[in-house]
Design a protein around this motif. Sequence first.
Motif, short mmCIF file in Angstrom:
data_model
loop_
_atom_site.label_atom_id
_atom_site.label_comp_id
_atom_site.label_asym_id
_atom_site.label_seq_id
_atom_site.Cartn_x
_atom_site.Cartn_y
_atom_site.Cartn_z
N SER A 166 21.62 -1.50 -2.01
CA SER A 166 20.69 -2.00 -3.02
C SER A 166 19.70 -2.98 -2.40
O SER A 166 18.48 -2.94 -2.69
N ILE A 167 20.18 -3.85 -1.54
CA ILE A 167 19.30 -4.81 -0.87
C ILE A 167 18.31 -4.09 0.05
O ILE A 167 17.13 -4.45 0.10
N ARG A 168 18.74 -3.06 0.75
CA ARG A 168 17.85 -2.29 1.62
C ARG A 168 16.73 -1.62 0.81
O ARG A 168 15.57 -1.64 1.21
N VAL A 169 17.12 -1.03 -0.33
CA VAL A 169 16.12 -0.38 -1.18
C VAL A 169 15.11 -1.41 -1.66
O VAL A 169 13.88 -1.19 -1.62
N LEU A 179 14.33 -4.29 -0.25
CA LEU A 179 13.55 -4.73 0.90
C LEU A 179 12.47 -3.71 1.26
O LEU A 179 11.33 -4.09 1.55
N GLU A 180 12.81 -2.43 1.23
CA GLU A 180 11.82 -1.38 1.50
C GLU A 180 10.68 -1.43 0.48
O GLU A 180 9.50 -1.27 0.83
N LYS A 181 11.05 -1.66 -0.78
CA LYS A 181 10.01 -1.76 -1.83
C LYS A 181 9.10 -2.96 -1.56
O LYS A 181 7.87 -2.88 -1.72
N LEU A 182 9.71 -4.07 -1.20
CA LEU A 182 8.93 -5.28 -0.93
C LEU A 182 8.04 -5.09 0.30
O LEU A 182 6.90 -5.60 0.34
N GLN A 183 8.53 -4.38 1.30
CA GLN A 183 7.73 -4.16 2.50
C GLN A 183 6.56 -3.23 2.24
O GLN A 183 5.53 -3.30 2.91
N SER A 184 6.70 -2.37 1.25
CA SER A 184 5.62 -1.42 0.97
C SER A 184 4.53 -2.03 0.08
O SER A 184 3.48 -1.46 -0.09
N VAL A 185 4.78 -3.19 -0.47
CA VAL A 185 3.80 -3.86 -1.32
C VAL A 185 2.69 -4.44 -0.43
O VAL A 185 2.96 -5.11 0.55
#
Length: 93
Positions: free
Chosen positions: A80-83, A85-91
């Motif tokens: 869940s944290i990885r998902v 983090l990936e969302k935050l990195q794509s912002v």
Amino acid sequence: MPRASTNGNAATNGAATTNGNGNAQSHEAADAKPAIEAAFEKIETIKGSYREAIRGLNDLADTLKQVQREQKGTDKEVQSIRVTLEKLQSVRI
């Protein structure tokens, strides 16, 4: 030549004696009873040790199952944290 005793307690080569009733009693049988009792006591001791070992193994299995459940929960949290983090990195700001 030696004469055998006639009082009913004559020994024959140390293996058996005759009691007053004329019945033969084996020394080996008299000695075997305590040995048999000791063997049964040893069996009970071993059975008790096995029961204790089985209890220990059951406790260990329960502990391992709990660790496995906790590990699954931890894996889900990490995923869940990885998902996130990936969302935050794509912002893009």
